[in-house]
Design a protein around this motif. Sequence first.
Motif, mmCIF file in Angstrom:
data_model
loop_
_atom_site.group_PDB
_atom_site.id
_atom_site.type_symbol
_atom_site.label_atom_id
_atom_site.label_comp_id
_atom_site.label_asym_id
_atom_site.label_seq_id
_atom_site.Cartn_x
_atom_site.Cartn_y
_atom_site.Cartn_z
ATOM 1 N N TYR A 1 0.834 -1.208 0.000
ATOM 2 C CA TYR A 1 0.000 0.000 0.000
ATOM 3 C C TYR A 1 0.865 1.253 0.000
ATOM 4 O O TYR A 1 0.592 2.222 -0.727
ATOM 5 N N VAL A 2 1.910 1.273 0.799
ATOM 6 C CA VAL A 2 2.808 2.421 0.860
ATOM 7 C C VAL A 2 3.475 2.668 -0.487
ATOM 8 O O VAL A 2 3.731 3.807 -0.874
ATOM 9 N N HIS A 3 3.726 1.591 -1.230
ATOM 10 C CA HIS A 3 4.382 1.714 -2.532
ATOM 11 C C HIS A 3 3.403 2.036 -3.655
ATOM 12 O O HIS A 3 3.759 1.968 -4.834
ATOM 13 N N GLY A 4 2.135 2.338 -3.318
ATOM 14 C CA GLY A 4 1.222 2.880 -4.305
ATOM 15 C C GLY A 4 0.104 1.979 -4.763
ATOM 16 O O GLY A 4 -0.713 2.397 -5.593
ATOM 17 N N GLU A 5 0.002 0.762 -4.267
ATOM 18 C CA GLU A 5 -1.076 -0.117 -4.716
ATOM 19 C C GLU A 5 -2.392 0.264 -4.046
ATOM 20 O O GLU A 5 -2.409 0.801 -2.935
ATOM 21 N N ARG A 6 -3.498 -0.053 -4.720
ATOM 22 C CA ARG A 6 -4.812 0.172 -4.134
ATOM 23 C C ARG A 6 -5.013 -0.778 -2.962
ATOM 24 O O ARG A 6 -4.389 -1.847 -2.903
ATOM 25 N N PRO A 7 -5.878 -0.417 -1.992
ATOM 26 C CA PRO A 7 -6.043 -1.249 -0.793
ATOM 27 C C PRO A 7 -6.347 -2.709 -1.093
ATOM 28 O O PRO A 7 -5.762 -3.606 -0.491
ATOM 29 N N GLY A 8 -7.275 -2.964 -2.030
ATOM 30 C CA GLY A 8 -7.600 -4.355 -2.349
ATOM 31 C C GLY A 8 -6.429 -5.097 -2.955
ATOM 32 O O GLY A 8 -6.152 -6.248 -2.593
ATOM 33 N N GLU A 9 -5.701 -4.447 -3.874
ATOM 34 C CA GLU A 9 -4.541 -5.089 -4.481
ATOM 35 C C GLU A 9 -3.422 -5.274 -3.472
ATOM 36 O O GLU A 9 -2.645 -6.231 -3.550
ATOM 37 N N ALA A 10 -3.315 -4.356 -2.502
ATOM 38 C CA ALA A 10 -2.297 -4.495 -1.460
ATOM 39 C C ALA A 10 -2.562 -5.744 -0.620
ATOM 40 O O ALA A 10 -1.627 -6.453 -0.210
ATOM 41 N N VAL A 11 -3.838 -6.032 -0.359
ATOM 42 C CA VAL A 11 -4.184 -7.261 0.374
ATOM 43 C C VAL A 11 -3.735 -8.487 -0.418
ATOM 44 O O VAL A 11 -3.145 -9.421 0.131
#
Length: 774
Positions: free
Chosen positions: A645-655
């Motif tokens: 998430y910190v590196h720019g991914e959307r919340p769902g993709e970060a999961v």
Amino acid sequence: MATFLYRLGRWAFRRRRYVGLLWVAVLGVVAFGALNASDPPDDSSSMPGIEAQKAFDLINERFPGTEADGADARIVFVAPDGQKVTSAANRSAIDALVTGTADGPQVADVVSPFDGRGVSKDASTAYATVTYDVKADDLTDASKQKLENAIEEARDSGLTVEAGGSALETEAASGMGEVIGIALAAVVLVITFGSLAAAGLPLLTALLGVGVSMASIIALGSVLGLSSTTGELAMMLGLAVGIDYSLFVVSRYREERAKGHGPQEATGLAVGTAGSAVVFAGLTVVIALAGLSVIGVPMLTQMGLGAAGAVLTGVLIALTVVPALLGCWPNAVLARQVRKGDGRVSTAGGRGRVGSSGVRVGRGRIRLGRAGGSVVGTQSLGTRWARFVVRRPVPVLIASVVGLGALAVPAMDLRMGMPGDEAKSTATTERRAYDALADGFGPGFNGPLTVVVDAEGADDPEAAVSEISGRLADTKGVVSVSPARFNKAQDTAVLSVTPSTAPADERTKDLVHTIREERPATESAAGATFEVTGTTALNIDVAQKLQDALVPYLAVVVGLAFLLLMLVFRSVLVPLKAALGYLLSVLASLGAIVMVFQQGHGAGLFGVEQTGPIMSMMPIMLVGIVFGLAMDYEVFLVSRMREAYVHGERPGEAVVTGFRHSARVVTAAALIMMAVFAGFMTGGESMVKMVGFGLASAVLFDAFVIRMAFVPAVLALLGRAAWWLPRPLDRLLPRVDVEGEALAHRTAALAAPAPSSTPTPASSDGDQQDPVRV
């Protein structure tokens, strides 16, 4: 933290020989101390702050030369069918045993069945009581042998003779817990890594940690007053977390090598990232275990501190010995196809081949070889499951909460106590003696209450004791009261009160409360005071003390979890979610324990021969230990989600990204812990079985339901709000770089140009520069 650990990992890699020699020296020193240490003290039964303990202390004070908790033996005689113990031949055999035992060493007193009320109404059963002036651990072999010989002679007469009590208590079978746990862990590691070396390294380091911890406990046992039970939990947890912590570091090392880093750099990055999580996770376990000391129960304090030391040792070994071993065999832990140099690398999402300019290609999808680049590969089972949860968070969340909630319902029927001889196998003489007494005299004979009368201020001590004895005998639920035994000063007397119900029966607990509630009127009439003690009353008091401490301790642990996770993840809702998930897994595990060990559902599958109350220390231990283990999985799984998430991914993709990187390793770690804990259920001791079952079920619920379903479902529903932190808190909280963000920036800044097809030679410090050749 990440930068410091990165440097530590590189240092251990370069100075691997010194690190190895240092730990060998540490093991040698503690082993030498263990071999030359005196015997550890007996298991501490001191329970400050409860009435039963105060009464024990009074007995020791007023009856000098004897121990209130001194060794005892209750010899039970059962006549053959159709005969009576009062017949001439059987009585002669019993008298011979009493006479032969009375002059034995360390014997304080022997009471014949025919001198008191030791014969059942139908004369089929009788018992003699042998008391010693020392504790069970201080009995000499000569004392035990004389009693055993007398019992064998009585058996030769045709009587069935069994012995209860602590004098001849048999040791429970140790089982094959450690061996089974290690074997199953090895299988999981081989499947996870596909490499014998990668599987063997965590096992080797875990065994080293357990060896150092156990030798230290033995060496310091007599100095610090550590009892023999201290090592049980230390071995169990030390083995489990030792394997897991090494597993996380080795797994991250393989991932960094797959990204193209050389051995030394990959080691530093692995220790800086996974090692940071290891430090934090280990710290939570240590705090939770050390926190058991605030309960005020010496045995819990010893077990907690011993296990905390074992966990701390496991953390230190994961941060030093693991990188040192990686320095000795940098390629051995890699997958076989990578070691053979066939151009294939193992990635978190699957396998792919290396194309030109460092681009890895796999089944029509590509993955950039630069650090921190997004990972796209063949979808693993964990990735597919994460995408399923992200698409359907509400049904998954409801199913996980309802399922664990249903399992937690039996915990409402929790009865706490301390299993005694009734919980032992029928193969032991203690269990057979217990059953014979219950059949002949009633269940209450197995748990008499000891009443200590302090008549020091009474005008007529004998009359005062007689008044108290009479009122106790008239209490509903009391079968009989023994004649009073006075001390030499004739100012203190001891009475034995026999309940009509078994020691673990709720009615016995009610009887103790009734006697204490009616005490003011009884003491006023007698002009003397009294207190209730004995093993049964002691267990009741300890259970009440631990039950009263459970909620405050749980609140402290949950509050601590919230603060630590808020510090690490810089979020308010993520810690709140973690605390709720932790409570669900603890309550579900406690409910499972009640179902099996108290209610008896499926007891036969786990070798539980007799159900009863749940060990008094079990809920407290479960709360503390599961807290630490739950934070392990929370940190290792959610930190990768936050990193994405910190590196720019959307919340769902970060999961999904967090699952792709961590799900397989967390699953392997959970299976290993479950294997280790379940392995301890093979022993004969019911309490060890209960601890093993409770911890194994807690890991099952926490790792596979909370972390794999509850956590991603909640994060998917919260979206960006999951990572929200109020500005004042953001400025106030120190930054703890568990995800290794500083290392990611450093790696990006120092990234070398894409390598050509010609391999770059290894550097002088052993760090290979070619991101492909391994």
